[in-house]
Design a protein around this motif. Structure first.
Motif, PDB file in Angstrom:
ATOM      1  N   THR A   1       0.817  -1.223   0.000  1.00 14.01           N
ATOM      2  CA  THR A   1       0.000   0.000   0.000  1.00 14.01           C
ATOM      3  C   THR A   1       0.841   1.260   0.000  1.00 14.01           C
ATOM      4  OG1 THR A   1      -0.143  -0.403   2.355  1.00 14.01           O
ATOM      5  CG2 THR A   1      -2.083  -0.950   1.022  1.00 14.01           C
ATOM      6  N   ASN A   2       1.853   1.307   0.911  1.00 10.88           N
ATOM      7  CA  ASN A   2       2.568   2.591   1.002  1.00 10.88           C
ATOM      8  C   ASN A   2       3.882   2.568   0.230  1.00 10.88           C
ATOM      9  OD1 ASN A   2       3.936   0.798   2.507  1.00 10.88           O
ATOM     10  ND2 ASN A   2       4.231   2.137   4.296  1.00 10.88           N
ATOM     11  N   TRP A   3       3.953   1.786  -0.795  1.00 12.01           N
ATOM     12  CA  TRP A   3       5.180   1.703  -1.614  1.00 12.01           C
ATOM     13  C   TRP A   3       5.429   3.043  -2.301  1.00 12.01           C
ATOM     14  CZ3 TRP A   3       8.677  -2.038  -1.565  1.00 12.01           C
ATOM     15  CH2 TRP A   3       9.615  -2.113  -2.627  1.00 12.01           C
ATOM     16  N   PRO A   4       6.622   3.623  -2.161  1.00 12.11           N
ATOM     17  CA  PRO A   4       6.866   4.950  -2.774  1.00 12.11           C
ATOM     18  C   PRO A   4       6.755   4.881  -4.300  1.00 12.11           C
ATOM     19  CG  PRO A   4       8.722   4.228  -1.389  1.00 12.11           C
ATOM     20  CD  PRO A   4       7.792   3.071  -1.493  1.00 12.11           C
ATOM     21  N   PRO A   5       6.288   5.959  -4.928  1.00  9.74           N
ATOM     22  CA  PRO A   5       6.067   5.959  -6.380  1.00  9.74           C
ATOM     23  C   PRO A   5       7.374   5.980  -7.179  1.00  9.74           C
ATOM     24  CG  PRO A   5       5.645   8.134  -5.467  1.00  9.74           C
ATOM     25  CD  PRO A   5       5.901   7.239  -4.299  1.00  9.74           C
ATOM     26  N   SER A   6       8.505   6.318  -6.533  1.00 10.32           N
ATOM     27  CA  SER A   6       9.785   6.320  -7.257  1.00 10.32           C
ATOM     28  C   SER A   6      10.899   6.281  -6.220  1.00 10.32           C
ATOM     29  CB  SER A   6       9.920   7.571  -8.124  1.00 10.32           C
ATOM     30  OG  SER A   6      10.011   8.702  -7.276  1.00 10.32           O
ATOM     31  N   LEU A   7      12.111   6.064  -6.679  1.00  9.19           N
ATOM     32  CA  LEU A   7      13.236   5.972  -5.739  1.00  9.19           C
ATOM     33  C   LEU A   7      13.521   7.326  -5.077  1.00  9.19           C
ATOM     34  CD1 LEU A   7      14.685   3.478  -4.892  1.00  9.19           C
ATOM     35  CD2 LEU A   7      16.532   4.001  -6.463  1.00  9.19           C
ATOM     36  N   PRO A   8      13.548   8.443  -5.856  1.00  8.99           N
ATOM     37  CA  PRO A   8      13.752   9.740  -5.187  1.00  8.99           C
ATOM     38  C   PRO A   8      12.662   9.995  -4.135  1.00  8.99           C
ATOM     39  CG  PRO A   8      14.093   9.971  -7.539  1.00  8.99           C
ATOM     40  CD  PRO A   8      13.585   8.579  -7.327  1.00  8.99           C
ATOM     41  N   ALA A   9      11.449   9.522  -4.382  1.00 11.38           N
ATOM     42  CA  ALA A   9      10.371   9.725  -3.407  1.00 11.38           C
ATOM     43  C   ALA A   9      10.693   8.969  -2.114  1.00 11.38           C
ATOM     44  CB  ALA A   9       9.056   9.240  -3.987  1.00 11.38           C
ATOM     45  N   ALA A  10      11.251   7.745  -2.260  1.00  8.20           N
ATOM     46  CA  ALA A  10      11.619   6.969  -1.074  1.00  8.20           C
ATOM     47  C   ALA A  10      12.688   7.726  -0.291  1.00  8.20           C
ATOM     48  CB  ALA A  10      12.136   5.604  -1.485  1.00  8.20           C
ATOM     49  N   LEU A  11      13.680   8.266  -1.021  1.00  7.23           N
ATOM     50  CA  LEU A  11      14.754   9.004  -0.350  1.00  7.23           C
ATOM     51  C   LEU A  11      14.164  10.203   0.391  1.00  7.23           C
ATOM     52  CD1 LEU A  11      17.677   9.747   0.241  1.00  7.23           C
ATOM     53  CD2 LEU A  11      17.816  10.832  -1.992  1.00  7.23           C
ATOM     54  N   GLN A  12      13.215  10.902  -0.257  1.00 10.85           N
ATOM     55  CA  GLN A  12      12.608  12.087   0.376  1.00 10.85           C
ATOM     56  C   GLN A  12      11.884  11.663   1.658  1.00 10.85           C
ATOM     57  OE1 GLN A  12       9.311  13.879  -1.723  1.00 10.85           O
ATOM     58  NE2 GLN A  12       9.834  15.917  -0.978  1.00 10.85           N
ATOM     59  N   ARG A  13      11.152  10.533   1.530  1.00 10.57           N
ATOM     60  CA  ARG A  13      10.396  10.091   2.693  1.00 10.57           C
ATOM     61  C   ARG A  13      11.336   9.823   3.871  1.00 10.57           C
ATOM     62  NH1 ARG A  13       7.252   4.407   2.662  1.00 10.57           N
ATOM     63  NH2 ARG A  13       5.900   5.476   1.171  1.00 10.57           N
ATOM     64  N   TRP A  14      12.373   8.975   3.668  1.00  8.47           N
ATOM     65  CA  TRP A  14      13.245   8.616   4.792  1.00  8.47           C
ATOM     66  C   TRP A  14      14.080   9.796   5.248  1.00  8.47           C
ATOM     67  CZ3 TRP A  14      10.528   4.863   5.929  1.00  8.47           C
ATOM     68  CH2 TRP A  14      10.237   3.779   5.074  1.00  8.47           C
ATOM     69  N   GLY A  15      14.479  10.641   4.286  1.00  9.60           N
ATOM     70  CA  GLY A  15      15.335  11.784   4.645  1.00  9.60           C
ATOM     71  C   GLY A  15      14.608  12.782   5.515  1.00  9.60           C
ATOM     72  N   THR A  16      13.263  12.853   5.349  1.00 12.22           N
ATOM     73  CA  THR A  16      12.519  13.840   6.146  1.00 12.22           C
ATOM     74  C   THR A  16      11.897  13.217   7.399  1.00 12.22           C
ATOM     75  OG1 THR A  16      10.714  13.468   4.611  1.00 12.22           O
ATOM     76  CG2 THR A  16      12.013  15.430   4.252  1.00 12.22           C
ATOM     77  N   THR A  17      11.470  11.929   7.299  1.00 14.83           N
ATOM     78  CA  THR A  17      10.800  11.359   8.478  1.00 14.83           C
ATOM     79  C   THR A  17      11.764  10.616   9.401  1.00 14.83           C
ATOM     80  OG1 THR A  17      10.323   9.263   7.390  1.00 14.83           O
ATOM     81  CG2 THR A  17       8.688  11.006   7.137  1.00 14.83           C
ATOM     82  N   GLN A  18      12.890  10.069   8.850  1.00 15.90           N
ATOM     83  CA  GLN A  18      13.821   9.297   9.693  1.00 15.90           C
ATOM     84  C   GLN A  18      15.246   9.797   9.468  1.00 15.90           C
ATOM     85  OE1 GLN A  18      13.010   6.656  11.642  1.00 15.90           O
ATOM     86  NE2 GLN A  18      11.018   5.927  10.937  1.00 15.90           N
ATOM     87  N   PRO A  19      15.481  11.117   9.647  1.00 14.91           N
ATOM     88  CA  PRO A  19      16.795  11.667   9.239  1.00 14.91           C
ATOM     89  C   PRO A  19      17.958  11.044  10.018  1.00 14.91           C
ATOM     90  CG  PRO A  19      15.551  13.261  10.517  1.00 14.91           C
ATOM     91  CD  PRO A  19      14.609  12.141  10.244  1.00 14.91           C
ATOM     92  N   LYS A  20      17.728  10.533  11.228  1.00 17.29           N
ATOM     93  CA  LYS A  20      18.839  10.027  12.022  1.00 17.29           C
ATOM     94  C   LYS A  20      19.170   8.569  11.680  1.00 17.29           C
ATOM     95  CE  LYS A  20      19.629  13.363  15.234  1.00 17.29           C
ATOM     96  NZ  LYS A  20      19.197  14.445  14.324  1.00 17.29           N
ATOM     97  N   SER A  21      18.310   7.963  10.905  1.00 15.42           N
ATOM     98  CA  SER A  21      18.458   6.538  10.624  1.00 15.42           C
ATOM     99  C   SER A  21      19.711   6.307   9.760  1.00 15.42           C
ATOM    100  CB  SER A  21      17.197   6.103   9.892  1.00 15.42           C
ATOM    101  OG  SER A  21      17.271   4.766   9.589  1.00 15.42           O
ATOM    102  N   PRO A  22      20.581   5.324  10.125  1.00 18.29           N
ATOM    103  CA  PRO A  22      21.833   5.148   9.355  1.00 18.29           C
ATOM    104  C   PRO A  22      21.534   4.546   7.982  1.00 18.29           C
ATOM    105  CG  PRO A  22      21.637   3.426  11.023  1.00 18.29           C
ATOM    106  CD  PRO A  22      20.464   4.356  11.236  1.00 18.29           C
ATOM    107  N   CYS A  23      22.236   5.050   6.996  1.00 22.26           N
ATOM    108  CA  CYS A  23      22.011   4.569   5.633  1.00 22.26           C
ATOM    109  C   CYS A  23      23.214   3.746   5.165  1.00 22.26           C
ATOM    110  CB  CYS A  23      21.813   5.775   4.718  1.00 22.26           C
ATOM    111  SG  CYS A  23      21.877   5.383   2.993  1.00 22.26           S
ATOM    112  N   LEU A  24      24.416   4.270   5.433  1.00 23.86           N
ATOM    113  CA  LEU A  24      25.604   3.628   4.859  1.00 23.86           C
ATOM    114  C   LEU A  24      26.786   3.859   5.792  1.00 23.86           C
ATOM    115  CD1 LEU A  24      26.952   2.369   2.257  1.00 23.86           C
ATOM    116  CD2 LEU A  24      27.462   4.699   1.591  1.00 23.86           C
ATOM    117  N   THR A  25      27.512   2.791   6.119  1.00 25.28           N
ATOM    118  CA  THR A  25      28.723   2.948   6.921  1.00 25.28           C
ATOM    119  C   THR A  25      29.915   2.596   6.050  1.00 25.28           C
ATOM    120  OG1 THR A  25      27.564   2.436   8.957  1.00 25.28           O
ATOM    121  CG2 THR A  25      29.947   2.156   8.975  1.00 25.28           C
ATOM    122  N   ALA A  26      30.865   3.530   5.988  1.00 30.23           N
ATOM    123  CA  ALA A  26      32.070   3.285   5.178  1.00 30.23           C
ATOM    124  C   ALA A  26      33.209   2.897   6.111  1.00 30.23           C
ATOM    125  CB  ALA A  26      32.434   4.544   4.408  1.00 30.23           C
ATOM    126  N   LEU A  27      34.063   1.973   5.655  1.00 28.38           N
ATOM    127  CA  LEU A  27      35.176   1.503   6.490  1.00 28.38           C
ATOM    128  C   LEU A  27      36.502   1.907   5.853  1.00 28.38           C
ATOM    129  CD1 LEU A  27      33.820  -2.136   6.894  1.00 28.38           C
ATOM    130  CD2 LEU A  27      33.475  -0.244   8.468  1.00 28.38           C
TER     131      LEU A  27
END
Length: 1584
Positions: A347-373
């Motif tokens: 049901t709540n599948w984002p309509p595009s990848l940039p939309a998914a990024l917008q959603r997580w970037g605004t609602t879960q900004p502290k959530s870790p996305c990528l750890t580089a070593l």
């Protein structure tokens, strides 16, 4: 204990002894592992490795006085190994898991061993190498360790003045090759019998194999001959002769005394008593032994027996491989396309990848996305979704608004942008990728170009150019590391468009204004990104992925893998493309997952890093390749406290590879104890075009259990699936790659031709139809249609559905439970004579051959090259730095057998290169297409090569069988009916007499001239400076001749033979006439070369002896030389006849001149060594001498007022006649230029021609070559010195061979700038029986050129073709036939006349034919009829002389001086030189021309046959490293253009191929030198 002990031993050599290893502290063990990895990666040299390792271990090893610690370990190992082996459990696991045996499956290893056990040790000649080639080590890899045998003083031995004694093996560390051949290698098979290996790709048929098995029971001592006998009895018909009809066995080549007489002796010891075998082969010669071995190896029946039929046609028919009637054929039903489960609706599948990024970037900004070593495995930076969103926005805004050219924005949405990010910076890449998506720009991720010449970099440039990329995004650090131009800007890479480089680090991007928002739209069919892919041929394509496909693929992966929000995933793969990008950059953002990205550089240092990170972060999913699992096994014992229990999915991205199954099994064995559940291993299959095709679902989805299939390789090669039960040798074990992706429809279609659906038991290419595949190849509509818009058809020809399918380039089938199995890739597919083989399978077999550690880090490339209308398999491997020659050769011969047994296919070429020298792909693999390119260009620089054309090439044309000749009468009738004229031609009549034609004797002419025109200058000799060294007028010459005559008359009788040994000059001419005045018979002999007496003096001695000269006339200097100490070493100086020097003769007049009673009396003897190494002297009568001069005078219009320039040797043939006779006869002035002087001053001859404004000049091919090579670049300088060649009307090359068109043409081209007329250069033709048959002269039409079919020539036919047509060979007319000369073409066998344009022997009749051989040293009997032979029918009265040359006459449309139509004579080549191979006649020059063209470093080439083997000798002009590159190229070109298999390739230094004074190759001398081991070759390769 099933473990292979030999592997154990090898491993221990490299590891500290287990006893020691046990006691080492953990950190030391870790450092040792790191060190070993560094060494294997080539980041450290062998020396450095030894040193550091020694330092690390020093404290733990009891010191032995004065021994280098690193050595000590090895000693200990060897001593203690036996004791440790049986008990040590530890050593066992270690041995099984060494990294070098990459991807080894135990099953495969055992199969390989069993295969090898079927062969007996068979003698096979090992290539021989010069020391200096052996020493070469890899470029970056490793200087040999101090302990190696290549000590400094040996290195200096390389080539001190090429000592004649040094045989190719001296100081080679293998005193006897035989020793190796006779030792049975203790095989490491699990059975009790020692498995021995043989080095011949064995017979294929069942009977043969059983014979071998039976033989294996025999004792190892069974003689080779025995084995041959067994093999022959196995109800085979006699084996086909590899090389066809035997060559006329001319024994003279092998008789040492003859060889010495021919002046070959280069340190040849005449006193050795050489036993001869039945074939007349000197037994003591090592080369002969090797060739004998080679012949024995080749006597075995080849795979498909050649069918006996022959079509006598011009086109030599290639043997087309007939399909084997017993080959397996598919028997199943037609397959039914396979549907994946439907794509679930969320049901709540984002309509595009940039939309998914917008959603997580605004609602879960502290959530870790990528750890580089970093490279120590420490987390450097964690990118949160909030950061990713804001940083991508900044970049998007900057790219669209802040970059402009001339007030126009640089980029507009839809433009392509290159992303150039290093593999250890995933954060910057991710920001750049999403920045582009937000700006609606199309990212094109590519590799960082490190140098200007990276493998494949040019192709990437081509891709960027075709995508219209103008901007490249990169990081600050990366930009600093790129190669720079002088201006400080990033250099333009080869083949790349001009790019603007933009650094995406913080300080360069600007924050967008408050009112700017990136457009977030629904996923459309616009291009989202372009992924690059390199094809099998090395070209790079860009695969376009649309926004909707990108989204659909994320959706399908999420469903198939059961991804949930905020899961942690570790990614070891390259995040720029394929699975690394799909899971680690796209799907992860869709599901707000946390990616731990593990860079390749960290994996190199610590292969366990990914497992530690799974443990630390409790990751639920890991994405890896087989290699990563394999590497981690290397280091696992150091880790006690890690657990993999958190993993619910271990995605194996290359699960489709044949070796992935063994990696998965081995990994599971070890890590099951650490919490890894067997069912979490999920192999998957995908390709750039189709994205993910199938993946094994995680266990919680309740899918059927994983499947394994054991398939017959034989079946697979015919694209048929046969589950193998009994034959355990050639099988392939594959694991399934799970189920089809959700929402996809999959089918399997035939690989070639129309895409029909396969049957259920047939292998084909997998095709996918779904919303989540790539869309197109950017800018390549044709290929796109083929790959992305395939329409599979049912057997009835009806499309299965109207949806287009994408070809995945994966080869496989659908197994039980709808599981997908992959058995190979299109890229690795090699179709050899109709059967399909997979490169990866062949690699796996090669890697399983003992000793497995032989291949450096498992780096093997397998590909096929097309030679002679079929694919041929080439295997290239990097060998360990410490491998000896013998190890290499042994390993190579085992690999050949293993591949032969398991895959039933021959390897065409196996090459070993030094460690770390193959071109690398971005993440350390081998760049296959680049390797293939280098192989074909001869730029691979292997250190060992084994070619097996005899076993692989089974499609050669049929050997030609001679048809019974048509009878003479029917022949003549046939010609008349066909309206063909008999091929006969003649020069002008010589009826009209001129003033001095009343003289029958040349010496009378000189006396007459001395009275009539005493001061008329006849000769003018130039020295190297171009100044006049000596001159002679008529009277001076006469006076000097009188003095000589006076000196001789008292001492000698009339008719005595006198040898004249003079340097070129007037002395030679004067003494010649002196001899005639005294009634003696002169014999001109080239003086010995003071620097090279050993080779040149025996020839002088031989001519003096054979001509029965009673006296030698010479200068004082040469007289001293003939009797010197150095001379005594070469010949017996006591046996010279009397030697007179003519330097200070008293001024005496001879009492009276000698008058010969008849013109038929002998005037002089003309000796020369033919190209076949036979010394022949011909008798020239006074009549013939005068007739010769008259013909030349008429042809060249020579009068006393003329000047001609001669740059020829004055000792034999036409050179002698022009130099000594013609001027006296015709009275013209000759400007004599000794060719030897050109060595110090190449422009001497041309400068003289220009200075004296000469209209007619003569030279030899060697002179012409010296001018083209030496003056090619200096024409400008010559022009400034006023050299002008516009005066030249004819420049004639004196030759006894087919005209060398390429040389004469390049000469004309180069000197055109100095005014040389393109029509001026022509050639002459003469031979022993008649020294001047053709000569262009001053009148008459220009020489014509025709093109003939080389294949027809081999069948003794002439077939004229158009210029530039395939197999065409240009032939130039050899000048005009001289006055008084008649020429006819006769059949070599029936001696009957032939028609126009037919190939036969050239016969000549003329008043200046020689009257016979004085002696022929070598083959007296064969030459009886050379001077007086008659046609067998037709005109049977005329007496002809046989020239021994093949050629043809052709009537042209031109008219000659007499107004008749002009007949052109074309010389094809000497009959004695031709090679009879496979029933056809080959001219060496044709093969040599092809060979010289095959590689830029081949300076010269000569071929000859020996016992039916074709031997090719090439001179290498370049570094010795290139020597082995030539072997394959030479073999290829001779196969391709001449349908011949080269038996031996010999690479020598420039100048080794002997050449006579006329510039002709002395192939027989070369052959004698080769057989006597005197060539000091750089490398000798014996082709199997």
């Amino acid at each position: 204990m099933a473990e292979r002990t030999s592997t154990g031993l090898l491993t221990m050599m490299l590891e500290p002894t287990p006893a020691v290893a046990m006691t080492l502290p953990a950190e030391v063990r870790e450092k040792l592992a790191e060190l070993e990895l560094e060494l294997s990666e080539g980041d450290i040299t062998q020396k450095g490795y030894e040193k550091k390792r020694g330092k690390l271990l020093a404290p733990y090893i009891p010191q032995i006085q004065g021994v280098d610690p690193s050595l000590q370990i090895d000693n200990r190992i060897q001593a203690s190994s036996q004791a440790v082996l049986p008990g040590s459990k530890h050593n066992k696991s270690r041995a099984a898991n060494t990294r070098d045996e990459r991807f080894r499956s135990d099953l495969h290893t055992e199969a390989v061993q069993a295969a090898l056990a079927k062969y007996k040790e068979r003698k096979m000649p090992m290539p021989s190498k010069r020391r200096s080639v052996l020493v070469q080590s890899s470029v970056e890899a490793c200087t040999p360790p101090d302990t190696s045998s290549a000590s400094e003083d040996e290195g200096s031995l390389r080539r001190q003045g090429r000592l004649a004694t040094s045989t190719p093996y001296q100081g080679h560390g293998h005193p006897a090759v035989e020793h190796w051949f006779n030792r049975v290698i203790q095989g490491s098979s699990t059975s009790s019998s020692a498995s021995s290996t043989s080095s011949h790709p064995g017979g294929r048929s069942v009977t043969n194999t059983t014979a071998h098995a039976a033989l294996n029971a025999n004792a190892a001592a069974t003689a080779l001959a025995d084995l041959m006998a067994h093999t022959q009895l196995d109800n085979h018909s006699a084996p086909p002769d590899v090389t066809g009809l035997s060559e006329r066995s001319s024994l003279h080549a092998e008789r040492p005394q003859v060889a010495s007489m021919r002046g070959v002796s280069r340190g040849y010891n005449h006193h050795t008593s050489v036993m001869e075998t039945a074939d007349g082969v000197p037994v003591n010669s090592r080369v002969s032994n090797k060739i004998q071995q080679l012949l024995n190896t080749l006597k075995r029946p080849k795979r498909p027996p050649l069918r006996e039929f022959f079509v006598d046609d011009f086109e030599e028919l290639m043997d087309v491989q007939q399909p084997d009637p017993n080959q397996p054929k598919p028997e199943g039903q037609q397959m039914i396309p396979l549907e994946g489960e439907p794509l679930g609706v969320v049901t709540n599948w984002p309509p595009s990848l940039p939309a998914a990024l917008q959603r997580w970037g605004t609602t879960q900004p502290k959530s870790p996305c990528l750890t580089a070593l970093d490279n120590a495995g420490k987390p450097v930076y964690t990118l949160t979704y909030g950061k990713l969103w804001t940083r991508s926005q900044k970049l998007a805004y900057t790219l669209l608004n802040k970059l402009s050219t001339r007030n126009e924005p640089l980029l507009v949405p839809g433009d392509r942008v290159a992303l150039v990010f290093p593999n250890n910076d995933p954060v910057m890449f991710m920001v750049a990728f999403y920045g582009c998506l937000l700006a609606e720009l199309v990212p094109v991720p590519i590799e960082v170009p490190l140098t200007r010449k990276d493998a494949g970099s040019q192709q990437i440039g081509f891709l960027l150019g075709s995508c219209g990329v103008t901007l490249a995004l990169t990081t600050d650090a990366c930009q600093k590391g790129l190669p720079k131009a002088q201006t400080g800007e990033v250099a333009t890479f080869k083949g790349w468009p001009r790019l603007l480089w933009f650094v995406t680090d913080g300080k360069h991007v600007v924050k967008p204004p408050k009112d700017w928002h990136p457009p977030i739209r629904e996923a459309s069919n616009d291009i989202a990104y372009i992924e690059y892919k390199t094809s099998k041929e090395g070209s790079t394509m860009g695969i376009t992925v649309s926004n909707s496909a990108m989204l659909a693929h994320c959706h399908a992966l999420t469903q198939a893998c059961g991804y949930t929000e905020a899961e942690t995933i570790t990614n070891v793969l390259d995040f720029k493309r394929e699975a690394g990008l799909w899971h680690g950059v796209l799907t992860s953002v869709m599901n707000r997952m946390h990616v731990i990205s593990i860079p390749y550089s960290l994996m190199k240092v610590n292969p366990l890093s990914w497992i530690q990170k799974v443990h630390t972060y409790k990751a639920r999913v890991a994405v890896v390749k087989s290699r990563d699992m394999h590497w981690s096994l290397l280091a696992q014992r150091d880790q006690r406290d890690i657990s993999l229990s958190s993993l619910r999915m271990l995605i194996v991205a290359d699960g489709a590879n044949p070796w992935s199954i063994s990696s998965c099994d081995a990994f599971l064995n070890v890590f099951q104890a650490r919490g890894l559940r067997p069912e979490v291993i999920c192999p998957c299959a995908g390709s750039s075009e189709a994205m993910t095709v199938a993946i094994r679902r995680p266990p919680e989805m309740g899918v059927p259990p994983p499947g394994k299939a054991v398939l017959s390789m034989g079946g697979l090669s015919h694209s048929v699936i046969r589950v193998d039960t009994e034959e355990k040798l050639s099988v392939l074990t594959v694991q399934d790659v799970g189920q089809v992706m959700p929402g996809a429809l999959v089918c399997v279609v035939r690989v070639e031709g129309t895409p029909y659906l396969c049957q259920t038991d047939e292998v084909g290419e997998i095709c996918v139809s779904s919303g989540s595949t790539g869309v197109a190849y950017y800018g390549l509509p044709g290929m796109t249609k083929n790959i992305f818009e395939t329409v599979p058809l049912m057997s009835s020809g009806v499309p299965i559905t109207d949806r287009p399918f994408t070809r995945t380039s994966l080869l496989g089938f659908v197994g039980p439970d709808s599981l997908v199995f992959i058995v190979g890739k299109m890229d690795g597919l090699m179709v050899v004579s109709g059967r399909r083989h997979n490169a990866d399978d062949v690699v796996a077999t090669a890697l399983a051959v003992e000793p497995m550690k032989f291949v450096y880090r498992g780096r093997i490339a397998v590909f096929s090259v097309s030679v002679l209308h079929d694919e041929r398999i080439v295997v290239v491997a990097e060998q360990r730095p410490d491998a000896s020659e013998e190890d290499s050769f042994q390993w190579m011969s085992r690999v050949l057998q293993a591949i032969d047994s398991i895959h039933q296919v021959g390897v065409y070429c196996l090459a070993l290169v030094p460690a770390n020298t193959l071109p690398k792909a971005p993440l350390g693999g081998i760049h296959i297409s680049e390797t293939k390119q280098r192989f074909l260009e001869g730029a691979l620089h292997p250190c060992n090569v084994l070619m097996c054309p005899h076993t692989c090439v089974t499609n050669l044309p049929k050997p030609r069988q001679k048809q019974p000749e048509v009878g003479p009468a029917s022949m003549i009738v046939g010609n008349l009916v066909a309206g063909k004229r008999i091929a006969q031609a003649c020069g002008r009549d010589v009826a009209q007499l001129e003033d001095n034609d009343q003289f029958l004797y040349i010496q009378d002419v000189l006396q007459w001239r001395a009275q009539a025109t005493p001061d008329h200058p006849l000769f003018l000799v130039l020295n190297a400076k171009g100044t006049v060294a000596s001159t002679a007028s008529c009277l001076q010459l006469h006076k000097r001749a009188e003095r000589v005559a006076a000196a001789l008359m008292g001492r000698l009788n009339t008719g005595d033979h006198v040898a004249l040994v003079y340097p070129p000059g007037t002395d030679l001419i004067a003494t010649f006439y002196g001899c005639l005045y005294a009634g003696c018979v002169p014999v001109t002999v080239r003086p010995p070369h003071p620097q090279n007496l050993a080779t040149t003096l025996p020839t002088v001695k031989m001519i003096v002896e054979v001509s029965k000269s009673v006296c030698i006339l010479t200068t004082q200097a040469i007289m001293k030389l003939l009797k010197s100490k150095e001379a005594a070493a070469a010949v017996d100086v006591k046996s010279w006849p009397q030697v007179l020097d003519t330097d200070d003769l008293p001024r005496k007049k001879s009492p009276q001149m000698y008058k010969p009673p008849t013109p038929e009396m002998l005037a002089y003897l003309d000796f020369s060594v033919s190209t076949t190494g036979i010394l022949a002297g011909v008798k020239m009568s006074h009549a013939a001498t005068s007739a010769l001069c008259r013909s030349i005078k008429l042809q060249c219009e020579l009068y006393p007022s003329r000047q001609i320039a001669i740059c020829l040797d004055p000792y034999c043939g036409l050179g002698f006649a022009l130099w000594c006779l013609c001027s006296v006869y015709s009275g013209h002035q000759s400007i004599l230029v000794p060719p030897l002087e050109l060595e110090s001053n190449a422009s001497l001859w041309l400068a003289a021609v220009s200075q004296y404004k000469v209209r007619v000049t003569f030279c030899s091919y060697s002179v012409m070559e010296m001018c083209t090579k030496g003056l090619g670049a200096q024409t400008e300088a010559l022009r400034l010195r006023n050299v002008n060649l516009s005066c030249v009307r004819t420049c004639m090359v004196v030759a006894e061979e087919r005209p060398r068109i390429s040389l004469t043409q390049s000469f004309s081209k180069i000197f055109k700038d100095l005014g040389l007329s393109p029509r001026a250069v022509s050639t002459t033709f003469g031979c022993r029986v008649n020294v001047a048959i053709c000569l262009q002269g001053t009148a008459g039409p220009d020489p014509t050129t025709v093109y003939v079919d080389m294949r027809a020539l081999r069948h003794d036919r002439v077939r004229l073709v158009e210029r530039g047509s395939p197999h065409s060979l240009p032939l130039m007319e050899s000048g005009k036939i001289l006055p008084g000369v008649k020429v006819i073409i006769a059949n070599t066998e029936t001696k009957g006349p032939l028609g126009d344009s037919h190939l036969g022997e050239i016969w000549v009749s003329s008043p200046h034919n020689a009257t016979g051989y004085y002696t022929v040293y070598g083959e007296e009997a064969l030459h009886a009829d050379h001077f007086n032979t008659k046609l067998s029918f037709g005109d049977t009265q005329t007496v002809w002389a046989r020239t021994g040359y093949l050629g043809f006459l052709r009537r042209t449309d031109l008219t000659d001086a007499s107004g008749e139509r002009h007949d052109a004579l074309y010389v094809v080549g000497s009959l004695d030189e031709t090679l009879e191979l496979r029933g056809m006649r080959y001219h060496p020059i044709d093969i040599e021309t092809s060979v010289i063209r095959s590689h830029k470093s081949i300076a010269e080439c000569a071929v000859f046959t020996w016992t039916n083997l074709l031997v090719v000798v090439v001179e290498l002009e370049g570094s010795e490293q290139e020597a082995l590159d030539l072997v394959a190229l030479v073999t290829n070109v001779v196969l391709e253009e001449h349908y011949l298999i080269v038996g031996v390739v010999v690479v020598v230094d420039p100048g080794v191929i002997p050449i006579n004074s006329r510039g002709e190759k002395q192939r027989m001398h070369l052959r004698d030198g080769f057989l006597a081991d005197q060539l000091d070759p750089i490398y000798v390769a014996y082709n199997m």
